[in-house]
Design a protein around this motif. Sequence first.
Motif, PDB file in Angstrom:
ATOM      1  N   UNK A 226      48.183  40.292  31.068  1.00 27.17           N
ATOM      2  CA  UNK A 226      47.752  39.257  31.984  1.00 27.17           C
ATOM      3  C   UNK A 226      46.229  39.243  31.994  1.00 27.17           C
ATOM      4  N   UNK A 227      45.663  38.052  31.984  1.00 30.18           N
ATOM      5  CA  UNK A 227      44.213  37.901  32.007  1.00 30.18           C
ATOM      6  C   UNK A 227      43.701  37.884  33.436  1.00 30.18           C
ATOM      7  N   UNK A 228      42.435  38.175  33.575  1.00 29.52           N
ATOM      8  CA  UNK A 228      41.788  38.163  34.888  1.00 29.52           C
ATOM      9  C   UNK A 228      40.816  37.004  34.949  1.00 29.52           C
ATOM     10  N   UNK A 229      40.753  36.356  36.131  1.00 26.75           N
ATOM     11  CA  UNK A 229      39.821  35.262  36.353  1.00 26.75           C
ATOM     12  C   UNK A 229      39.219  35.453  37.743  1.00 26.75           C
ATOM     13  N   UNK A 230      37.913  35.415  37.822  1.00 30.70           N
ATOM     14  CA  UNK A 230      37.239  35.503  39.117  1.00 30.70           C
ATOM     15  C   UNK A 230      36.897  34.098  39.576  1.00 30.70           C
ATOM     16  N   UNK A 231      37.204  33.796  40.834  1.00 32.23           N
ATOM     17  CA  UNK A 231      36.954  32.474  41.392  1.00 32.23           C
ATOM     18  C   UNK A 231      36.075  32.628  42.624  1.00 32.23           C
ATOM     19  N   UNK A 232      35.021  31.839  42.678  1.00 33.21           N
ATOM     20  CA  UNK A 232      34.147  31.831  43.849  1.00 33.21           C
ATOM     21  C   UNK A 232      34.565  30.701  44.767  1.00 33.21           C
ATOM     22  N   UNK A 233      34.702  31.024  46.050  1.00 31.68           N
ATOM     23  CA  UNK A 233      35.096  30.034  47.045  1.00 31.68           C
ATOM     24  C   UNK A 233      34.111  30.025  48.193  1.00 31.68           C
ATOM     25  N   UNK A 234      33.883  28.860  48.783  1.00 34.39           N
ATOM     26  CA  UNK A 234      33.108  28.840  50.021  1.00 34.39           C
ATOM     27  C   UNK A 234      33.890  29.588  51.103  1.00 34.39           C
ATOM     28  N   UNK A 235      33.207  30.060  52.105  1.00 34.40           N
ATOM     29  CA  UNK A 235      33.851  30.869  53.150  1.00 34.40           C
ATOM     30  C   UNK A 235      35.057  30.172  53.780  1.00 34.40           C
TER      31      UNK A 235
ATOM     32  N   UNK B   6      46.142  37.146  47.256  1.00 32.09           N
ATOM     33  CA  UNK B   6      45.592  35.805  47.028  1.00 32.09           C
ATOM     34  C   UNK B   6      45.869  35.353  45.596  1.00 32.09           C
ATOM     35  N   UNK B   7      45.984  36.283  44.668  1.00 36.75           N
ATOM     36  CA  UNK B   7      46.318  35.923  43.285  1.00 36.75           C
ATOM     37  C   UNK B   7      47.695  35.280  43.202  1.00 36.75           C
ATOM     38  N   UNK B   8      48.663  35.806  43.941  1.00 37.09           N
ATOM     39  CA  UNK B   8      49.993  35.210  43.960  1.00 37.09           C
ATOM     40  C   UNK B   8      49.934  33.790  44.498  1.00 37.09           C
ATOM     41  N   UNK B   9      49.152  33.590  45.543  1.00 39.66           N
ATOM     42  CA  UNK B   9      48.998  32.259  46.135  1.00 39.66           C
ATOM     43  C   UNK B   9      48.386  31.281  45.131  1.00 39.66           C
TER      44      UNK B   9
END
Length: 79
Positions: free
Chosen positions: A1-10, A28-31
């Motif tokens: 499985x690959x990893x991806x980092x996501x930036x979100x506003x607060x 949160x990854x499952x979501x």
Amino acid sequence: MSTMNISLPDNLKQFADQQVAGRGYGTSSEYVRELIRRDKDRQHLRNLLLEGASSETTEPVDAPYFDSLRARTSRQSYT
């Protein structure tokens, strides 16, 4: 499985955290995976609908058409 980092506003991170806690996701990854799957399914359905809408008409879809489908299905289930 690959990893991806996501930036979100607060405010979006808080919303995602609430969804994880309130809807039974473990992480949160499952979501996010579920959201991506749903979007993929939605796009697939949209493509099928567009393909059907642009296809040639074959025969009217009216009461007799559905009656013939029911009759054909009844015959198949008993054979």
